[in-house]
Design a protein around this motif. Structure first.
Motif, short mmCIF file in Angstrom:
data_model
loop_
_atom_site.label_atom_id
_atom_site.label_comp_id
_atom_site.label_asym_id
_atom_site.label_seq_id
_atom_site.Cartn_x
_atom_site.Cartn_y
_atom_site.Cartn_z
N SER A 15 0.96 -1.32 0.11
CA SER A 15 -0.13 0.19 -0.03
C SER A 15 0.94 1.19 0.13
N ALA A 16 1.74 1.37 0.55
CA ALA A 16 2.80 2.48 0.79
C ALA A 16 3.48 2.74 -0.59
N LEU A 17 3.85 1.52 -1.19
CA LEU A 17 4.64 1.74 -2.50
C LEU A 17 3.55 2.39 -3.62
N LEU A 18 2.31 1.86 -3.35
CA LEU A 18 1.34 2.25 -4.39
C LEU A 18 1.14 3.93 -4.27
N VAL A 19 1.28 4.33 -2.92
CA VAL A 19 1.07 5.80 -2.60
C VAL A 19 2.46 6.58 -3.19
N ALA A 20 3.45 5.85 -2.90
CA ALA A 20 4.82 6.39 -3.11
C ALA A 20 5.08 6.72 -4.73
N THR A 21 4.25 5.89 -5.71
CA THR A 21 4.46 6.12 -7.11
C THR A 21 4.02 7.39 -7.50
N VAL A 22 3.31 8.30 -6.63
CA VAL A 22 2.75 9.74 -7.07
C VAL A 22 4.04 10.53 -7.13
N ALA A 23 5.04 10.21 -6.45
CA ALA A 23 6.35 10.90 -6.29
C ALA A 23 7.19 10.95 -7.79
N SER A 24 6.82 9.72 -8.43
CA SER A 24 7.52 9.37 -9.75
C SER A 24 6.89 10.50 -10.99
N GLY A 25 5.51 10.81 -10.78
CA GLY A 25 5.24 11.88 -11.51
C GLY A 25 4.86 11.03 -13.00
N ALA A 27 2.33 8.77 -15.59
CA ALA A 27 1.07 8.69 -15.93
C ALA A 27 0.45 7.49 -15.23
N ILE A 28 0.90 6.40 -14.89
CA ILE A 28 0.27 5.29 -14.31
C ILE A 28 0.33 5.74 -12.82
N ALA A 29 0.99 6.67 -12.25
CA ALA A 29 1.08 6.75 -10.90
C ALA A 29 -0.38 7.03 -10.25
N LEU A 30 -1.10 7.71 -10.61
CA LEU A 30 -2.43 8.08 -10.25
C LEU A 30 -3.42 6.89 -10.11
N PRO A 31 -3.65 5.83 -11.25
CA PRO A 31 -4.22 4.84 -10.84
C PRO A 31 -3.80 4.04 -9.96
N LEU A 32 -2.57 3.69 -9.82
CA LEU A 32 -1.80 3.11 -8.69
C LEU A 32 -2.12 3.53 -7.42
N PHE A 33 -1.95 4.74 -7.43
CA PHE A 33 -2.33 5.59 -6.10
C PHE A 33 -3.77 5.20 -5.78
N TYR A 34 -4.71 5.10 -6.51
CA TYR A 34 -6.24 4.80 -6.30
C TYR A 34 -6.31 3.05 -5.72
N LEU A 35 -5.30 2.43 -6.33
CA LEU A 35 -5.37 0.88 -5.56
C LEU A 35 -4.85 1.03 -4.48
N ALA A 36 -4.24 1.85 -3.75
CA ALA A 36 -3.55 1.80 -2.52
C ALA A 36 -4.36 1.20 -1.21
N PRO A 37 -5.80 1.44 -1.05
CA PRO A 37 -6.45 0.40 -0.12
C PRO A 37 -6.62 -0.70 -0.44
N LEU A 38 -6.46 -1.15 -1.59
CA LEU A 38 -6.66 -2.62 -1.96
C LEU A 38 -5.72 -3.67 -1.08
N PRO A 39 -4.41 -3.50 -0.72
CA PRO A 39 -3.69 -4.46 0.15
C PRO A 39 -4.41 -4.36 1.65
N ILE A 40 -4.72 -3.36 1.93
CA ILE A 40 -5.55 -3.04 3.30
C ILE A 40 -6.53 -4.05 3.45
N LEU A 41 -7.46 -3.79 2.26
CA LEU A 41 -8.78 -4.64 2.36
C LEU A 41 -8.73 -5.98 2.01
N ILE A 42 -7.93 -6.50 1.35
CA ILE A 42 -7.59 -7.80 1.28
C ILE A 42 -7.16 -8.62 2.35
#
Length: 318
Positions: A15-25, A27-42
């Motif tokens: 989850s932290a890595l999915l959020v950290a992708t935003v720092a890379s800037g 194009a795929i960073a935003l969709p990955l950020f929206y998946l950040a809750p998924l590992p917690i929920l699984i």
């Protein structure tokens, strides 16, 4: 127990890595950020709510160490805490008799909880941006002017200024909606993953039968009234709550359509058209919310007997 902790820490790291992708800037960073809750929920649905709490806490600590306190607070408010609460509610059940079946927390109320959490997440993040609503709106206006103007130092023309004013007004409710919808979408995906792996602890619900309390309609009306009569932070919170409650009722409207079209000819075409139109245009969700409000107040689905029998198994429902 050791395995549970390892799985929880692994989910937190993901989850932290999915959020950290935003720092890379990228194009795929935003969709990955929206998946950040998924590992917690699984891990929450597949193992326990304790695992979800450990995973969310581990992710928050990792982000604080890597990026600072502000990103950690943003993660807790917008990702970690809502995901943990939804996982906790999804696993909540009571037993009315010692030998009776478990009565699980209703899915419709989980949707309602997601609406409230989406509102609170954005409201909690405002102090991180500015000390007052006026400063917050000014920061948004500066951001949009920099995005839309060739020279940010030059005052925007009349058309651009009107567009910026519209974006400043729409942005906070849109952020609350996105938070709510992404949490619900991730919850749905996590439940499917847990079910396919045989770890889902509650039976799959009939999503076409979900309901919310009738008081939801009154709460929505109160939010609209509060938004029109109040200003400042209270008025903004009413706007956020009104937007997320509209989406909650839109989900009830979609469930109603799924229910009343069971066994009907052309069902796939009708539902596909509604989903595509709503996702592509946006405004059909307002019509679905009206349908959801009517269903909540008057119980349309009770008039359609085919909704209760003869339809596909609940697990086959979208």
């Amino acid at each position: 127990m050791v395995q549970l902790w390892l799985i929880a820490f692994g989910a937190g790291a993901a989850s932290a890595l999915l959020v950290a992708t935003v720092a890379s800037g990228s194009a795929i960073a935003l969709p990955l950020f929206y998946l950040a809750p998924l590992p917690i929920l699984i891990v929450g649905l597949g193992w326990s709510q304790v695992a979800a709490l450990v995973a969310g806490s581990a992710a928050a600590v990792a982000l604080a160490l890597a990026f600072g306190l502000e990103l950690m607070l943003a993660y807790v408010a917008g990702v970690g805490l809502p995901a943990y609460v939804l996982a906790y509610l999804a696993l909540m059940a009571r037993q009315d008799a010692p030998d009776g079946p478990l009565v699980w927390f209703p899915v419709g109320r989980i949707v309602l909880a997601a609406a409230v959490l989406g509102c609170l997440a954005v409201a909690a993040l405002i102090p991180l941006v500015a000390g007052s609503i006026e400063d917050y709106q000014a920061a948004l206006r500066t951001l949009f002017q920099a995005m839309l103007s060739a020279d940010p130092a030059t005052p925007a023309d009349a058309d651009t200024a009107r567009l910026i004013d519209l974006l400043v007004t729409v942005m906070p409710p849109a952020a609350a909606l996105i938070t709510m919808v992404t949490q619900i979408g991730n919850l749905w995906i996590a439940a499917h993953v847990a079910r396919m792996s045989g770890r889902l602890m509650r039976p799959w619900p009939d999503l076409a039968a979900i309901t919310v309390p009738q008081g939801t309609v009154a709460l929505l009306a109160g939010a609209f009234i509060g938004a029109s009569l109040s200003s400042g932070f209270i008025g903004l919170v009413c706007e956020l709550l009104g937007a997320t409650l509209v989406m909650a009722l839109a989900f009830i409207g979609l469930a109603t359509l799924h229910w009343i079209t069971r066994g009907a000819g052309g069902r796939t075409l009708v539902l596909g058209t509604v989903w595509i139109a709503a996702l592509a245009l946006g405004w059909p969700f307002a019509l679905l919310a009206v349908l959801g409000a009517i269903e909540t107040l008057f119980g349309i689905r009770r008039r359609f007997r085919r909704g209760g029998t003869g339809g596909p198994p609940a697990a086959n429902e979208a």
